[in-house]
Design an enzyme around this catalytic site. Structure first.
Site, mmCIF file in Angstrom:
data_model
loop_
_atom_site.group_PDB
_atom_site.id
_atom_site.type_symbol
_atom_site.label_atom_id
_atom_site.label_comp_id
_atom_site.label_asym_id
_atom_site.label_seq_id
_atom_site.Cartn_x
_atom_site.Cartn_y
_atom_site.Cartn_z
ATOM 1 N N ASP A 1 0.923 -1.117 -0.066
ATOM 2 C CA ASP A 1 0.035 0.055 -0.121
ATOM 3 C C ASP A 1 0.820 1.051 0.090
ATOM 4 O O ASP A 1 2.053 1.020 0.267
ATOM 5 C CB ASP A 1 -0.991 0.130 1.253
ATOM 6 C CG ASP A 1 -2.170 0.708 0.840
ATOM 7 O OD1 ASP A 1 -2.319 1.703 0.267
ATOM 8 O OD2 ASP A 1 -3.284 0.316 1.590
ATOM 9 N N TRP A 2 0.490 2.330 -0.429
ATOM 10 C CA TRP A 2 1.331 3.361 -0.451
ATOM 11 C C TRP A 2 1.885 3.982 0.751
ATOM 12 O O TRP A 2 1.176 4.447 1.409
ATOM 13 C CB TRP A 2 0.267 4.712 -1.232
ATOM 14 C CG TRP A 2 0.342 4.509 -3.025
ATOM 15 C CD1 TRP A 2 0.630 5.878 -3.723
ATOM 16 C CD2 TRP A 2 0.193 3.428 -3.773
ATOM 17 N NE1 TRP A 2 0.595 5.340 -4.929
ATOM 18 C CE2 TRP A 2 0.543 4.018 -4.945
ATOM 19 C CE3 TRP A 2 0.277 2.230 -3.610
ATOM 20 C CZ2 TRP A 2 0.507 3.178 -6.097
ATOM 21 C CZ3 TRP A 2 0.112 1.165 -4.600
ATOM 22 C CH2 TRP A 2 0.349 1.787 -5.796
#
Length: 744
Positions: A276-277
């Site tokens: 995930d970012w």
């Protein structure tokens, strides 16, 4: 800031390239039961891949292991290796943004179809609709030259307050996987990767960046992993996104147990794991424990954990170059698999076409749930109706939200008011009144991305002038329709809701309108449960719609006017009271630095049914404009071995006057079990379209292994022998037929 943080969702991607097979056919062609199976990542390009890797410098290899723009990794131009191009997309392909920040690129050719959100798709209870969704979205992705869709989001709905409940699918692991698999298969048939997210145990937005989730092993296996496991084993997803939070003390993007032992060793996952970012917290550990690509929000891309720091770790001997090669090979394999490399005719794309808007319409029209319909108030009978009051901010509110969060930049989003204008005869006057204002307390808007408290605080006082206008419109119209509920500014990534109350003073508005016009229909537009006890008591007709895509307003109008007979069913339980819900009854949501899932396997309806708590509307509930009867329920045998499949058949008769679709739901229970079990569990379902007065025979196949529980001591799925009751109904609380079978 809001835009920047909400884009963090991007981080999860599913990679899958697939083909589907049609296995079990029932006796009625309409009710054919399809099983969808994906295409395995092959090793046929390994010689070519090994040759490419041997020609790459260390810096080129490591460039492939981290973001080189907001939504791509690094390619190697001199060797013909392209960037792996990703796109956000639970609701449609996100607009193009700048390479190094969240600002829109400002293109004119990146308008896309806005599809119904995950909750709406699950409410169709129709695997075919999920396959259509994936196929349609895959074509849009190809039109934009993307390789990976950061979707679907298949986390469990653990609390009704979850900020992303609208985007997720269900509180039930079986329904979850039966919608996720065909979606992934459909998507990957178009030569793009699904990136299934957020793996795993990621069930709240509050403190999501660091909360340490504690789940016992049986609950993990039976509730939180089945949809991910099916995505890998059945759909053959090409990519998985690691979640933000910790699980049993280790961040999920560097969690050896989850990424290596379960995902790769047990399930045989061959694809890539994307973070995930900005969910990565280490260099050597992250790589060793199973992550392949680190993505994130802007700091210089060379400062990522898997960038310059990784080059230094290889040079110091902390990480071997053979380890780097392993991850590069995985990435190259999926690029070959979707024909981004290696030749082969890659699927062509198309975007924002009438065909795709029609796909969105079909899904939306099957997603709408009829909750209450006293005295057949719906569908609306227009004889003698000269005017209709349309009331509520949600009649005109748009929820695609351009590129924001999981948003879509679209040229078409039909609102409920527009839908009614499109469908009503011109002789009927529409009296529109906004009724309530969407307002928030500025100081309590919530600090997105750094959540220690929950979502925005709403201003719930009605504006007197707006209220008066609504009351007058209702008083002076033959019929009133109130569009109430929520929106995607209120239900949002990066914060959970504070409670279940209807925001913006809507309850008072509904009460005042009903007082002057008893012929008032209430339509809720929302992605998650709300406290609608009082509303439900007072109104004669109550409809539930979703953030339902480009054609949502037309689909809703067609349901209200009877052109479409509603067939949606709730994919989660609507509680009477928040404290009836398991995560809240056990006081284990949202936790602090740690959250313990104290309810164990009793998530959602399992808790309500086992504890005998009455919900407001049960899991699987949804009415129709017709009525159905179940008859002649039987199984092909009375006893089965563990390796066999139970075939259940039942006749579904439409006993009303209009054609309609019914969902046959099959729940299994074992009353004399030696282990703790839920009162019942969904183990099969089938949607069927039955003509008025007609009858269809539905066949549902239940592999006996679906009745297994996870035995922690032996670390195996175990089917307990003995008698099981198979219950057939049209919601978890409306069981029509029961059959007892014996498992040897």
């Amino acid at each position: 800031m809001k835009n920047k943080i909400l884009c963090l969702s991007a981080a999860m991607a599913f990679v899958a390239f697939t083909s589907c097979k049609n296995y079990a056919q029932s006796s009625d062609s309409d009710s054919a039961q399809k099983e969808y199976a994906g295409k395995e990542i092959g090793s046929e390009f390994d010689t070519e891949i090994d040759k490419l890797i041997s020609q790459m410098t260390l810096e080129e290899k490591i460039g492939m292991l981290h973001g080189n723009s907001m939504f791509s990794n690094g390619g190697v131009k001199r060797l013909g290796i392209p960037e792996l191009k990703m796109a956000d997309g639970p609701l449609g392909v996100r607009e193009e943004i700048s390479r190094d920040n969240w600002a829109p690129a400002g293109l004119t050719n990146d308008f896309a179809t806005y599809y119904p959100a995950g909750g709406g798709l699950a409410a169709t209870w129709n695997a075919e609709m999920a396959h259509t969704f994936g196929n349609s979205l895959g074509e849009e992705l190809r039109a934009r030259d993307k390789d990976m869709l950061l979707s679907p989001a298949i986390n469990m709905v653990r609390s009704p307050l979850g900020g992303r409940t609208y985007e997720y699918m269900s509180e039930d692991p079986f329904l979850n996987k039966k919608i996720a698999v065909p979606l992934i298969v459909g998507l990957q048939e178009k030569d793009v990767m699904a990136c299934v997210k957020h793996y795993a145990a990621n069930n709240q937005e509050t403190n999501r960046d660091f909360v340490d989730v504690q789940i016992d092993e049986r609950t993990l296996r039976e509730i939180y992993l089945p949809a991910f496991e099916a995505s890998v084993k059945e759909a053959k997803a090409y990519s998985i996104m690691g979640a933000y939070n910790k699980f049993r003390g280790e961040y999920l993007c560097e969690n050896d147990y989850m990424l290596n032992k379960i995902l790769r060793d047990e399930w045989g996952f061959k694809g890539v794991v994307v973070s995930d970012w900005a969910a990565v917290h280490s260099t050597a550990k992250t790589l060793k424990n199973g992550l392949d690509i680190e993505m994130g929000t802007p700091k210089p891309f060379n400062e990522f954990f898997l960038a310059d720091k990784l080059i230094a770790a290889v040079k110091s001997g902390e990480v071997s170059e053979a380890e780097i090669d392993l991850h590069v090979k995985r990435i190259l394999r999926v690029l070959f698999q979707v024909k981004a490399m290696g030749g082969g005719e890659r699927a062509k794309g198309s975007i924002a076409t009438e065909a795709h808007y029609q796909d969105a319409y079909k899904i939306a029209s099957e997603a709408v749930v009829l909750l209450k319909n006293d005295n057949n108030a719906l569908p609306l009978k227009l004889d003698g109706v000269k005017s209709i009051a349309v009331i509520g901010n949600n009649a005109t509110k748009k929820n695609a939200l351009a590129g924001f969060g999981a948003g879509v930049k679209t040229k078409r989003e039909i609102t409920p008011l527009e839908g009614l204008k499109n469908r009503l005869p011109s002789s009927i006057k529409i009296n529109y009144a906004e009724g309530y204002l969407e307002r928030y307390e500025e100081k309590n808007k919530g600090n997105l991305g750094n959540i220690t408290s929950s979502g925005p605080v709403t201003i719930d006082q009605l504006d007197p002038a707006k209220l008066q206008e609504a009351v007058e419109a209702a008083k002076n119209s033959d019929v009133a329709i109130i569009f109430a509920g929520s929106n995607r500014d209120y239900e949002t990534e990066a914060s959970d809701r504070r409670d279940l109350h209807l925001p913006f003073g809507q309850e008072e508005l509904i009460k005042k309108v009903l007082a002057v016009n008893p012929k008032t229909i209430v339509v809720m537009i929302a992605g998650a449960p709300f406290d609608i006890n009082e509303v439900s008591k007072k109104t004669s007709a109550l409809v539930w719609s979703w953030f339902n895509g480009s054609e949502g307003g037309n689909a809703l109008a067609d349901v209200l006017l009877g052109k479409v007979n509603p067939s949606g069913k709730l994919p989660w339980t609507m509680p009477k009271n928040l404290m009836d819900s398991p995560a809240h009854a056990t006081n284990s949501f949202p936790g602090g630095k740690e959250v313990n899932y104290a309810e164990g396997i009793l998530i959602g309806y399992r808790w309500f049914d086992t504890k005998k708590i009455a919900p407001l509307y049960p899991f699987g509930f949804g009415l129709s404009y017709t009525t159905f009867a179940f008859d002649n329920a039987k199984t092909d045998k009375t006893s089965y071995a563990v390796t066999e499949t139970i075939t259940v058949s039942v006749d579904v008769k439409n006993t009303g006057k209009v054609d309609g679709k019914e969902v046959v739901q099959l729940y299994a229970s074992k009353s004399d079990s030696k282990i703790t079990r839920a009162a019942q569990e969904l183990k099969g379902f089938q949607k069927t379209d039955v003509k008025a007065g007609g009858s269809n025979t539905i066949t549902i196949k239940v592999p006996v292994k679906e009745l297994a529980y996870y035995d922690v001591a032996s670390k195996k799925w175990t089917v307990e022998p003995g008698k099981y009751t198979l219950k057939l109904g049209n919601s978890s609380r409306d069981i029509k037929k029961e059959i007892i079978v014996t498992i040897k």
